[in-house]
Design an enzyme around this catalytic site. Structure first.
Site, PDB file in Angstrom:
ATOM      1  CB  ALA A   1      27.327 -42.730  35.491  1.00  0.00           C
ATOM      2  CG  LEU A   2      22.408 -42.820  30.635  1.00  0.00           C
ATOM      3  CD1 LEU A   2      23.325 -42.743  29.527  1.00  0.00           C
ATOM      4  CD2 LEU A   2      21.048 -44.404  30.682  1.00  0.00           C
TER       5      LEU A   2
ATOM      6  CD  GLU B   1      25.430 -35.987  31.425  1.00  0.00           C
ATOM      7  OE1 GLU B   1      24.525 -34.512  31.233  1.00  0.00           O
ATOM      8  OE2 GLU B   1      26.107 -36.123  31.085  1.00  0.00           O
TER       9      GLU B   1
ATOM     10  NE  ARG C   1      14.839 -49.670  31.144  1.00  0.00           N
ATOM     11  CZ  ARG C   1      14.606 -48.803  29.836  1.00  0.00           C
ATOM     12  NH1 ARG C   1      14.571 -49.468  28.557  1.00  0.00           N
ATOM     13  NH2 ARG C   1      14.963 -47.729  29.425  1.00  0.00           N
TER      14      ARG C   1
ATOM     15  NE  ARG D   1      -5.646 -54.992  64.657  1.00  0.00           N
ATOM     16  CZ  ARG D   1      -5.598 -54.458  65.773  1.00  0.00           C
ATOM     17  NH1 ARG D   1      -4.692 -54.638  66.591  1.00  0.00           N
ATOM     18  NH2 ARG D   1      -6.145 -53.182  65.731  1.00  0.00           N
TER      19      ARG D   1
ATOM     20  CD  GLN E   1      -5.594 -48.790  54.102  1.00  0.00           C
ATOM     21  OE1 GLN E   1      -5.344 -47.798  53.507  1.00  0.00           O
ATOM     22  NE2 GLN E   1      -6.857 -48.285  54.816  1.00  0.00           N
TER      23      GLN E   1
ATOM     24  CD  GLU F   1      19.024 -50.594  36.065  1.00  0.00           C
ATOM     25  OE1 GLU F   1      18.170 -51.180  35.112  1.00  0.00           O
ATOM     26  OE2 GLU F   1      19.410 -50.656  36.811  1.00  0.00           O
TER      27      GLU F   1
ATOM     28  CD  GLU G   1       5.520 -42.220  34.341  1.00  0.00           C
ATOM     29  OE1 GLU G   1       6.360 -42.362  34.560  1.00  0.00           O
ATOM     30  OE2 GLU G   1       4.183 -42.017  34.680  1.00  0.00           O
TER      31      GLU G   1
HETATM   32  N1  CAA Z   1      19.155 -51.964  21.522  1.00  0.00           N
HETATM   33  C1  CAA Z   1      19.411 -50.836  20.790  1.00  0.00           C
HETATM   34  N2  CAA Z   1      19.566 -49.840  20.056  1.00  0.00           N
HETATM   35  C2  CAA Z   1      18.758 -49.147  20.695  1.00  0.00           C
HETATM   36  C3  CAA Z   1      18.133 -49.697  22.107  1.00  0.00           C
HETATM   37  C4  CAA Z   1      17.037 -50.477  22.697  1.00  0.00           C
HETATM   38  N3  CAA Z   1      16.954 -51.327  23.100  1.00  0.00           N
HETATM   39  N4  CAA Z   1      17.087 -48.583  22.125  1.00  0.00           N
HETATM   40  C5  CAA Z   1      17.170 -47.473  21.944  1.00  0.00           C
HETATM   41  N5  CAA Z   1      18.358 -47.755  20.691  1.00  0.00           N
HETATM   42  C6  CAA Z   1      18.838 -46.990  19.362  1.00  0.00           C
HETATM   43  C7  CAA Z   1      17.858 -46.785  19.013  1.00  0.00           C
HETATM   44  O1  CAA Z   1      17.525 -47.530  17.418  1.00  0.00           O
HETATM   45  C8  CAA Z   1      17.991 -45.744  17.937  1.00  0.00           C
HETATM   46  O2  CAA Z   1      19.298 -45.565  16.828  1.00  0.00           O
HETATM   47  P1  CAA Z   1      18.916 -45.427  15.336  1.00  0.00           P
HETATM   48  O3  CAA Z   1      18.748 -44.184  15.127  1.00  0.00           O
HETATM   49  O4  CAA Z   1      20.310 -46.340  14.546  1.00  0.00           O
HETATM   50  O5  CAA Z   1      17.626 -45.936  15.163  1.00  0.00           O
HETATM   51  C9  CAA Z   1      18.801 -44.514  18.880  1.00  0.00           C
HETATM   52  O6  CAA Z   1      19.868 -46.265  19.996  1.00  0.00           O
HETATM   53  C10 CAA Z   1      18.839 -43.543  19.815  1.00  0.00           C
HETATM   54  O7  CAA Z   1      17.216 -44.511  20.055  1.00  0.00           O
HETATM   55  P2  CAA Z   1      15.642 -43.502  19.693  1.00  0.00           P
HETATM   56  O8  CAA Z   1      15.296 -42.602  19.464  1.00  0.00           O
HETATM   57  O9  CAA Z   1      15.164 -45.114  20.706  1.00  0.00           O
HETATM   58  O10 CAA Z   1      16.096 -42.882  20.981  1.00  0.00           O
HETATM   59  P3  CAA Z   1      14.871 -41.459  22.012  1.00  0.00           P
HETATM   60  O11 CAA Z   1      15.869 -40.568  22.499  1.00  0.00           O
HETATM   61  O12 CAA Z   1      13.547 -41.410  21.902  1.00  0.00           O
HETATM   62  O13 CAA Z   1      15.379 -42.174  23.694  1.00  0.00           O
HETATM   63  C11 CAA Z   1      14.181 -43.997  25.363  1.00  0.00           C
HETATM   64  C12 CAA Z   1      14.311 -43.552  23.572  1.00  0.00           C
HETATM   65  C13 CAA Z   1      13.477 -45.417  25.226  1.00  0.00           C
HETATM   66  C14 CAA Z   1      13.414 -42.999  26.126  1.00  0.00           C
HETATM   67  C15 CAA Z   1      15.677 -44.054  26.375  1.00  0.00           C
HETATM   68  O14 CAA Z   1      16.129 -42.713  26.308  1.00  0.00           O
HETATM   69  C16 CAA Z   1      15.398 -44.246  27.174  1.00  0.00           C
HETATM   70  O15 CAA Z   1      15.393 -46.240  27.698  1.00  0.00           O
HETATM   71  N6  CAA Z   1      15.103 -42.963  28.782  1.00  0.00           N
HETATM   72  C17 CAA Z   1      15.680 -43.940  30.103  1.00  0.00           C
HETATM   73  C18 CAA Z   1      16.749 -43.691  30.551  1.00  0.00           C
HETATM   74  C19 CAA Z   1      17.061 -44.763  31.501  1.00  0.00           C
HETATM   75  O16 CAA Z   1      16.386 -45.581  31.900  1.00  0.00           O
HETATM   76  N7  CAA Z   1      17.963 -44.350  32.875  1.00  0.00           N
HETATM   77  C20 CAA Z   1      18.573 -44.892  33.476  1.00  0.00           C
HETATM   78  C21 CAA Z   1      19.168 -44.722  34.037  1.00  0.00           C
HETATM   79  S1  CAA Z   1      19.796 -46.490  34.951  1.00  0.00           S
HETATM   80  C22 CAA Z   1      19.445 -45.808  36.625  1.00  0.00           C
HETATM   81  O17 CAA Z   1      18.182 -45.743  36.803  1.00  0.00           O
HETATM   82  C23 CAA Z   1      20.629 -45.621  37.871  1.00  0.00           C
HETATM   83  C24 CAA Z   1      21.014 -46.847  38.749  1.00  0.00           C
HETATM   84  O18 CAA Z   1      21.900 -47.120  38.670  1.00  0.00           O
HETATM   85  C25 CAA Z   1      19.792 -47.791  39.082  1.00  0.00           C
END
Ligand code: CAA
Length: 387
Positions: free
Chosen positions: A127-128, A130, A249, A274, A342, A369, A373
């Site tokens: 749960a990430l 919102e 992913r 077909r 198609q 996930e 984009e």
């Molecule tokens: N591994 C380790 N640390 C990481 C990381 C990774 N892969 N990605 C980011 N971080 C760290 C960064 O290093 C940073 O730390 P520092 O400040 O110490 O350097 C911190 O986390 C913040 O990172 P960013 O500045 O890159 O963060 P951002 O706000 O710019 O966001 C983003 C980056 C890639 C857009 C991220 O927000 C993201 O992946 N968004 C998508 C979220 C997602 O995938 N949601 C899916 C939810 S699950 C789901 O889909 C439901 C389900 O049940 C199937």
């Protein structure tokens, strides 16, 4: 279609055969009805647990199979060919909550949760997101405040896969305070169980596809979480979630490849049956070219995925490659299923044939996930930073 390029070990072949037999017997005959009725079949959880498919990446000390990432992804692809909804349940469970606990949980937390998760006694969820925080995951608002030996959590979580049946949920919440926000570093991870006071399951989404996988909101209303349910270090929840999403992913890429393969195999069978203009439509070059492009894209997606998984098994950091695999596989699934519809023509548009379900199921692989984009953001940032 087991790709001869993959050079599978005996053990990997056995895993593929087991997954395929389970999929053919338990999933394929039911998938259309479960999709129609938006029915999640709870008996699948112990059945998958018995096969070891809910602890594929966990070591034997936690009752897991201790498999490499490639074996897990091969099994997941087979499951997804038959039923993408079961595949997402399996992917989320194996990739997100179990991996978070395995890599960042204390010995006591692992001992309590991992073996029951591997055995299928506890289904895991993540749960990430919102209502107002999706791609911008660090902007989440669910608030945790410390009160004695508990944390009190208030907020709502969205798009929680398997949320209706989850026995353990890894949830991210803010542990910084409103007057001193710390961005991503103000987020912590908590191990939530449905018995906690203040926990409830909210709205179930009525979805376009993946309908046999329940997706819900979770509501935390003054939920009292014992202090020992904090995962790892306070303020590290965002990093833990991101690391786990790298596994996730890869799983979604395997799922997307499975959906694409199902559509491709259905199309191959259909075009020889077909007949139009006096001959099977398989004899038209325009049809063969579509099938050629489908096969090529699926093979390319699988190669990218297995290259990333093999690197992961060698201990290489594969954040960017996981995003590439997910991006390419999900866009392949959408492209292949669109073209399969198609090729089926009018029959592709009706529920008598399965390709419209594959088309609907494929779409969300470009969204959850991390949207396509977001994957491009991850890959693009690595490109400009030279990593
Ligand atoms: N591994 C380790 N640390 C990481 C990381 C990774 N892969 N990605 C980011 N971080 C760290 C960064 O290093 C940073 O730390 P520092 O400040 O110490 O350097 C911190 O986390 C913040 O990172 P960013 O500045 O890159 O963060 P951002 O706000 O710019 O966001 C983003 C980056 C890639 C857009 C991220 O927000 C993201 O992946 N968004 C998508 C979220 C997602 O995938 N949601 C899916 C939810 S699950 C789901 O889909 C439901 C389900 O049940 C199937």
């Amino acid at each position: 279609m087991t790709d001869p390029l993959l050079e599978l070990t005996e053990e990997q072949r056995a895993i593929v055969e087991t997954a395929r037999a389970f999929a053919d017997e338990q999933l394929r005959p039911n998938a259309a009805a479960w999709d129609r009725d938006a029915h999640f079949e709870p008996s699948l959880i112990p059945k998958l647990g018995e096969l070891g498919f809910l602890g594929m990446l966990l070591p034997s000390e936690h009752d897991g199979l201790g498999l490499d990432a490639r074996s897990y992804l091969l099994a997941l692809e087979e499951i997804a060919v038959a039923d993408a909804s079961t595949a997402v349940m399996m992917s989320v469970h194996n990739s997100l909550p179990t991996q978070m606990l395995l890599h960042f949980g204390s010995a006591a937390q692992q001992a309590r949760f991992l073996a029951p998760m591997a055995r299928g006694e506890l289904l895991g969820a993540f749960a990430l997101s919102e209502p107002d925080s999706g791609s911008d995951a660090a902007s989440l608002r669910c608030q945790a405040r410390r009160e004695g030996d508990h944390w009190i959590l208030d907020g709502a979580k969205s798009w929680v896969t398997s949320g209706t049946h989850a026995g353990v949920i890894l949830a991210m919440a803010r542990t910084d305070t409103p007057d001193a926000r710390k961005g991503a570093k103000g987020i912590s991870a908590f191990i939530i169980t449905p018995d906690l006071p203040g926990y409830s399951v909210g709205k179930k989404e009525d979805k376009m596809g993946m309908r046999a996988s329940p997706t819900v909101q979770l509501v935390f209303d003054g939920m009292r979480v014992p202090a020992d349910r904090l995962l790892g270090e306070e303020g590290m929840g965002f990093t833990y979630a991101m690391r786990s999403l790298e596994h996730g992913r890869l799983g979604i890429a395997a799922q997307a490849i499975g959906i694409a393969r199902a559509a491709y195999e259905a199309a191959c069978a259909y075009v020889v049956e077909r007949k139009q203009f006096g001959k099977p439509i398989a004899e038209f070059q325009a049809v063969q070219f579509k099938l050629a492009d489908m096969a090529t894209r699926i093979t390319a997606a699988r190669s990218l995925l297995h290259m990333a998984a093999a690197a992961k098994d060698r201990g290489v950091d594969i954040g960017t490659q996981a995003s590439m695999a997910k991006l390419f596989a999900s866009e392949t699934a959408m492209w292949v299923t669109t073209n399969a519809v198609q090729l089926f023509g009018g029959y592709g548009y009706v529920k008598e044939y399965p390709v419209e379900r594959y088309f609907r199921d494929a779409k969300v692989t470009e969204i959850y996930e991390g949207t396509s984009e977001v994957q491009r953001v991850v890959i693009g940032r690595a490109a400009v930073s030279g990593s």
